[in-house]
Design a protein around this motif. Structure first.
Motif, mmCIF file in Angstrom:
data_model
loop_
_atom_site.group_PDB
_atom_site.id
_atom_site.type_symbol
_atom_site.label_atom_id
_atom_site.label_comp_id
_atom_site.label_asym_id
_atom_site.label_seq_id
_atom_site.Cartn_x
_atom_site.Cartn_y
_atom_site.Cartn_z
ATOM 1 N N ALA A 119 0.683 -1.185 0.031
ATOM 2 C CA ALA A 119 -0.168 -0.123 0.294
ATOM 3 C C ALA A 119 0.914 1.494 0.087
ATOM 4 O O ALA A 119 0.702 2.256 -0.930
ATOM 5 C CB ALA A 119 -0.939 -0.003 1.308
ATOM 6 N N LEU A 120 2.018 1.303 0.691
ATOM 7 C CA LEU A 120 2.752 2.541 1.138
ATOM 8 C C LEU A 120 3.622 2.507 -0.453
ATOM 9 O O LEU A 120 3.715 3.716 -0.915
ATOM 10 C CB LEU A 120 3.839 2.169 2.000
ATOM 11 N N ALA A 121 4.153 1.439 -1.024
ATOM 12 C CA ALA A 121 4.910 1.232 -2.358
ATOM 13 C C ALA A 121 3.892 1.887 -3.376
ATOM 14 O O ALA A 121 4.250 2.681 -4.146
ATOM 15 C CB ALA A 121 5.169 0.063 -2.583
ATOM 16 N N ARG A 122 2.505 1.366 -3.464
ATOM 17 C CA ARG A 122 1.611 2.113 -4.228
ATOM 18 C C ARG A 122 1.346 3.402 -4.237
ATOM 19 O O ARG A 122 1.377 4.275 -5.451
ATOM 20 C CB ARG A 122 0.204 1.238 -3.927
ATOM 21 N N GLN A 123 1.511 3.914 -3.119
ATOM 22 C CA GLN A 123 0.970 5.600 -2.903
ATOM 23 C C GLN A 123 2.401 6.143 -3.334
ATOM 24 O O GLN A 123 2.108 7.367 -3.977
ATOM 25 C CB GLN A 123 1.018 5.731 -1.400
ATOM 26 N N ALA A 124 3.296 5.520 -3.194
ATOM 27 C CA ALA A 124 4.674 6.293 -3.989
ATOM 28 C C ALA A 124 4.633 6.188 -5.420
ATOM 29 O O ALA A 124 4.706 7.271 -6.111
ATOM 30 C CB ALA A 124 5.983 5.570 -3.420
ATOM 31 N N ALA A 125 4.041 5.148 -6.128
ATOM 32 C CA ALA A 125 3.968 5.236 -7.178
ATOM 33 C C ALA A 125 2.812 6.142 -7.859
ATOM 34 O O ALA A 125 3.104 6.766 -8.713
ATOM 35 C CB ALA A 125 3.423 3.716 -7.816
ATOM 36 N N ARG A 126 1.946 6.301 -7.179
ATOM 37 C CA ARG A 126 1.051 7.290 -7.314
ATOM 38 C C ARG A 126 1.555 8.689 -7.667
ATOM 39 O O ARG A 126 1.035 9.744 -8.301
ATOM 40 C CB ARG A 126 -0.235 7.407 -6.300
ATOM 41 N N GLN A 127 2.544 8.857 -6.783
ATOM 42 C CA GLN A 127 3.195 10.476 -6.649
ATOM 43 C C GLN A 127 4.266 10.321 -7.698
ATOM 44 O O GLN A 127 5.171 11.284 -7.727
ATOM 45 C CB GLN A 127 3.750 10.690 -5.412
ATOM 46 N N GLY A 128 4.457 9.306 -8.440
ATOM 47 C CA GLY A 128 5.437 9.499 -9.769
ATOM 48 C C GLY A 128 6.926 8.764 -9.282
ATOM 49 O O GLY A 128 7.763 8.858 -10.107
ATOM 50 N N PHE A 129 6.811 8.079 -8.200
ATOM 51 C CA PHE A 129 8.194 7.419 -7.933
ATOM 52 C C PHE A 129 8.223 6.089 -8.544
ATOM 53 O O PHE A 129 7.446 5.255 -8.580
ATOM 54 C CB PHE A 129 8.379 7.450 -6.336
ATOM 55 N N THR A 130 9.359 5.639 -8.850
ATOM 56 C CA THR A 130 9.882 4.178 -9.273
ATOM 57 C C THR A 130 9.874 3.422 -8.243
ATOM 58 O O THR A 130 10.392 3.610 -7.127
ATOM 59 C CB THR A 130 10.941 4.319 -10.224
ATOM 60 N N VAL A 131 9.478 1.941 -8.343
ATOM 61 C CA VAL A 131 9.070 1.193 -7.272
ATOM 62 C C VAL A 131 9.324 -0.053 -7.747
ATOM 63 O O VAL A 131 9.166 -0.625 -8.905
ATOM 64 C CB VAL A 131 7.772 1.148 -6.630
ATOM 65 N N LEU A 132 9.986 -1.041 -6.648
ATOM 66 C CA LEU A 132 10.141 -2.531 -6.929
ATOM 67 C C LEU A 132 10.027 -3.186 -5.497
ATOM 68 O O LEU A 132 10.656 -2.892 -4.612
ATOM 69 C CB LEU A 132 11.676 -2.586 -7.543
ATOM 70 N N TYR A 133 9.242 -4.087 -5.786
ATOM 71 C CA TYR A 133 8.946 -5.090 -4.773
ATOM 72 C C TYR A 133 9.610 -6.478 -5.188
ATOM 73 O O TYR A 133 9.734 -7.105 -6.132
ATOM 74 C CB TYR A 133 7.554 -5.371 -4.406
ATOM 75 N N THR A 134 10.241 -6.959 -3.923
ATOM 76 C CA THR A 134 11.003 -7.924 -4.096
ATOM 77 C C THR A 134 11.183 -8.902 -2.777
ATOM 78 O O THR A 134 11.349 -8.438 -1.729
ATOM 79 C CB THR A 134 12.525 -8.154 -4.618
ATOM 80 N N ARG A 135 11.181 -10.366 -2.546
ATOM 81 C CA ARG A 135 11.398 -10.994 -1.546
ATOM 82 C C ARG A 135 13.030 -11.060 -1.241
ATOM 83 O O ARG A 135 13.779 -11.065 -2.285
ATOM 84 C CB ARG A 135 10.935 -12.313 -1.475
ATOM 85 N N THR A 136 13.287 -10.637 -0.240
ATOM 86 C CA THR A 136 14.854 -10.274 0.176
ATOM 87 C C THR A 136 15.756 -11.668 -0.236
ATOM 88 O O THR A 136 16.665 -11.689 -0.782
ATOM 89 C CB THR A 136 14.866 -10.246 1.607
ATOM 90 N N THR A 137 15.118 -12.930 0.088
ATOM 91 C CA THR A 137 15.894 -13.977 -0.266
ATOM 92 C C THR A 137 16.108 -14.222 -1.829
ATOM 93 O O THR A 137 16.969 -14.640 -2.370
ATOM 94 C CB THR A 137 15.435 -15.394 0.303
#
Length: 250
Positions: A119-137
Motif C-alpha cells: 500500500a505504501l509502495a503503491r502510494q509512492a507510485a501514485r506520486q510518480g516514484f519508481t518502485v520495485l517489490y522483491t522478497r529479500t531471499t
C-alpha cells in the motif's frame, strides 16, 4: 466537429487524452455551450489526467507488487494492530521517499506486513516514484547468480536508481556465504540517496544475531535502522480463510 486529418495530427503528437476528450465533447450538448477558453482548459486537463494514468499503470507494472490491490485508503485501523494513524498518514505524503528514509515493518505472520508495504509502495507510485517489490531471499539469490555471469555491477546500478525498494520477508532465512556483503553493497548505494522499505517477522533487535557477522551486521544495521520509521504490527492474523494467500485490508 474536427476533421479526421486534425485527429490524426493529434494522435501523431501523442495527445490521445485530448482526442478522447474531443470525442466526448462531440456528443455533449453542454460542452458546446462552453467558451473556447473553458473547452481548451478541459481538453488540456484531460490530456494531463490521461498521461498521469498511463504513467501510473507503467510504474505499477514495473513495481511487481505482491498485493497489487493494496492501497492506503483500505488500511485496517483496528486498535489491536497497533498502527499509528498519524505516522501512516504522514508516510502517505511520501516525504520519506523524497528524503530517502527507511521504513521497517515488523510483526508475526499474517498481521499485514506485506499488504501495508505494498500500500505504501503503491502510494509512492501514485506520486510518480519508481518502485520495485522483491522478497529479500530471492533478490540475494539473483545477486549471487549475477556474480557468476558478470552482471553484478550492472544489476546493482539498476537497483540503486529505483526510488523505493521493498525488501519483503527480511531475515526470513539463513544467509548464504557472500550474501551479507551483497546486502551491504545494495544498502550502501541507497543510504541517503533512495528510500527502502523492509518487512520482517523478526524483531529489529534480533537482526544483528541473524546476520551472524558483527562487523558486517554493524555496517548494515547502521544504514537501515538509523532514522528509520518503525511500524510494529500486532494482533491476530488477517489472512483470508480457506487457504487464500493475500493479506486483506479488513
Amino acid at each position: 466537429m474536427l476533421n479526421e486529418q486534425t485527429l490524426t495530427q493529434l494522435r501523431a503528437l501523442r495527445l490521445d487524452g485530448m482526442v478522447a476528450a474531443l470525442a466526448d465533447h462531440a456528443s455533449s450538448s453542454a460542452a458546446s455551450e462552453l467558451r473556447f477558453e473553458e473547452r481548451l482548459a478541459l481538453l488540456v486537463q484531460r490530456e494531463i489526467d490521461w498521461r498521469d494514468d498511463k504513467r501510473l499503470t507503467r510504474l505499477l507494472k514495473a513495481a511487481r507488487l505482491k498485493v497489487s490491490s493494496a492501497c492506503i485508503e483500505d488500511i485496517n485501523w483496528r486498535a489491536s494492530r497497533g498502527l499509528d494513524r498519524h505516522l501512516v498518514t504522514a508516510l502517505a505524503g511520501c516525504d520519506w521517499v523524497r528524503h530517502a528514509r527507511t521504513i521497517l515493518i515488523t510483526g508475526a505472520t499474517g498481521t499485514g506486513k506485506t499488504w501495508l508495504s505494498c500500500a505504501l509502495a503503491r502510494q509512492a507510485a501514485r506520486q510518480g516514484f519508481t518502485v520495485l517489490y522483491t522478497r529479500t531471499t530471492r533478490l540475494l539469490q539473483e545477486l549471487r547468480v549475477a556474480h557468476g555471469d558478470g552482471s553484478f555491477s550492472r544489476r546493482l546500478a539498476q537497483l540503486a536508481r529505483i526510488d523505493v525498494l521493498v525488501l519483503d520477508d527480511f531475515a526470513g532465512a539463513p544467509m548464504e556465504p557472500g550474501e551479507r556483503n551483497d546486502l551491504l553493497e545494495l544498502l550502501d548505494d541507497r543510504v541517503g540517496a533512495k528510500a527502502t522499505l523492509i518487512t520482517s517477522q523478526l524483531a529489529v533487535k534480533a537482526w544483528h544475531a541473524w546476520l551472524d557477522d558483527p562487523t558486517v551486521a554493524d555496517a548494515i544495521l547502521d544504514r537501515i535502522v538509523h532514522s528509520a520509521h518503525r511500524i510494529a504490527l500486532k494482533g491476530p492474523s488477517l489472512r483470508k480463510p480457506e487457504g487464500q494467500a493475500d493479506e486483506e485490508a479488513q
